[in-house]
Enzyme design. Structure first.
Site, PDB file in Angstrom:
ATOM      1  N   HIS A 105       0.830  -1.202   0.000  1.00 18.40           N
ATOM      2  CA  HIS A 105       0.000   0.000   0.000  1.00 18.40           C
ATOM      3  C   HIS A 105       0.869   1.259   0.000  1.00 18.40           C
ATOM      4  CE1 HIS A 105      -3.030  -2.960   1.156  1.00 18.40           C
ATOM      5  NE2 HIS A 105      -3.968  -2.057   0.922  1.00 18.40           N
ATOM      6  N   HIS A 138       0.600  -3.089   9.574  1.00 19.35           N
ATOM      7  CA  HIS A 138       1.997  -3.209   9.149  1.00 19.35           C
ATOM      8  C   HIS A 138       2.885  -2.676  10.259  1.00 19.35           C
ATOM      9  CE1 HIS A 138       2.273  -4.642   4.987  1.00 19.35           C
ATOM     10  NE2 HIS A 138       1.149  -3.998   4.731  1.00 19.35           N
ATOM     11  N   ASP A 188       8.043  -1.739   7.862  1.00 20.45           N
ATOM     12  CA  ASP A 188       7.452  -2.052   6.552  1.00 20.45           C
ATOM     13  C   ASP A 188       7.169  -0.781   5.758  1.00 20.45           C
ATOM     14  OD1 ASP A 188       7.484  -4.541   7.670  1.00 20.45           O
ATOM     15  OD2 ASP A 188       5.332  -4.621   8.056  1.00 20.45           O
TER      16      ASP A 188
END
Length: 384
Positions: free
Chosen positions: A254, A297, A301
């Site tokens: 994302h 996350h 990350d």
């Protein structure tokens, strides 16, 4: 002092226009050379101008012309000090298009990006089977400072879809959309290829106890293929119900899309549209923060995803916007493994892609003409 006439110098494929001035015994020779793009700069050997080159290429044979030629040849032999000024002009020929569309290369880049996305889905399916189910989440400083916000990840995916939609809408009205399309597809595919490697090598435990992962399928290959197809059909988004697997943490996909779409929007839009850049930047920043607030996350990350995405974007566009770097032996950016693919995609792009807008479908100009006005002009002419 009298100034000497311009010199015309021709060396192989090099076209040169020379001008001299003999004031105080000094001469200035201006040379315009044509070199191929994107070959590095090469200096061709120069020769001393002959008397035949100094007067119209020897085409005039009148008495006065021969006398003037002899006089000027004597002046040239007497004054041999020159200052050479080279002006280089890129392109094999003046009419060559420095920004060819080459849609077939865009199709190749699209196939590459699609293959990398399919590979990513397969790797997520394999990693999901190896995620430790009894291991508690790793300690994360951001999680210690901010509590879990359930609806935050939905905000992230909405912001991501807005940025992707704005980028493709903007791209439709850009004149050189084929070049920008293939750059986007190549960078997206490469980033997801790197993500496959990091996910497969290091499997992190689930970052939050709120997350529910789909049951493991072990050796049921048919069910795994069905999960892959379901994930691809939903775009890998949680709001579509297609993302039910765990383990795809390092690094955040994302964040990759939020960062990549914002960088492309800013690069290929006018600098005067600062308000547009601010809005898109806020969408990206809010989306990244909401990933962490949702505890979907780890902080590492998101940080790694931003760093890798921005660096690869900067490296690629640095080489793409400076054609002289491509053939330089001192260009260490050319040591990347994807440099041959870059040369294939950008071989005929000889300049920076300008931000020029155009209609996606050409509109015939005859539609814009007013036949009534043309008829009135004819009538007024007849009356006169």
């Amino acid at each position: 002092m009298a100034a000497a006439d311009p010199l015309v110098e021709q060396e192989g494929e090099t076209s040169s226009n020379s001008s001299q001035s003999s004031q105080c015994g000094d001469h200035v020779e201006v040379t315009i050379e044509t070199i191929s793009c994107p070959a590095p700069e090469t200096d061709s050997p120069s020769r001393q101008p002959s008397p035949e080159d100094t007067l119209d290429g020897g085409r005039n044979h009148g008495k006065s012309t021969r006398l003037a030629r002899a006089l000027r040849a004597g002046l040239l032999r007497k004054n041999q000090d020159y200052v050479r000024i080279k002006i280089q002009r890129r392109g094999n020929r003046p009419s060559a298009n420095p920004l060819p569309q080459e849609w077939w290369k865009t199709g190749v880049a699209f196939v590459y990006a699609s293959a990398c996305l399919v590979l990513t889905t397969g790797v997520i399916t394999m990693v999901h089977e190896r995620v430790p189910s009894q291991t508690p989440p790793l300690p994360d400083r951001f999680f210690d400072l901010f509590p879990h916000v359930p609806a935050a990840f939905t905000v992230t995916e909405i912001n991501g879809m807005l940025l992707v939609g704005l980028f493709f809408l903007q791209l439709l009205f850009l004149k050189h959309r084929a070049i920008i399309f293939r750059r986007f597809f190549f960078l997206q595919g490469t980033l997801y290829l790197y993500r496959c490697l990091t996910m497969y090598l290091t499997i992190l435990p689930v970052p939050g106890t709120h997350m529910s992962c789909a049951p493991k399928l072990n050796s049921d290959a048919q069910a795994k293929v069905y999960r892959m197809l379901k994930m691809m059909s939903g775009g890998g988004l949680s709001i579509t119900g297609s993302h039910i697997m765990c383990g795809d943490y390092l690094y955040s996909g994302h964040t990759v899309m939020l960062t990549l779409t914002f960088l492309f929007i800013k690069e290929y839009s006018p600098r005067s549209m600062w308000w547009y850049h601010v809005i898109c930047g806020l969408l990206g920043v809010v989306g990244g923060v909401c990933i962490l607030l949702a505890h979907d996350h780890y902080s590492i990350d998101v940080v790694v995803a931003y760093f890798i995405t921005s660096r690869i974007f900067y490296w690629y566009h640095t080489m793409a916007n400076n054609p002289a770097m491509r053939g330089s032996p001192h260009n260490y950016l050319s040591w990347t493994w994807w440099n041959p693919i870059f040369n294939f995609l950008e071989r005929n792009v000889c300049t920076t892609v300008p931000c020029t807008f155009a209609w996606p479908i050409p509109i015939p100009t005859s539609w814009l003409k007013n036949p009534c006005r043309r008829y009135s002009i004819v009538q007024s002419t007849r009356e006169q």
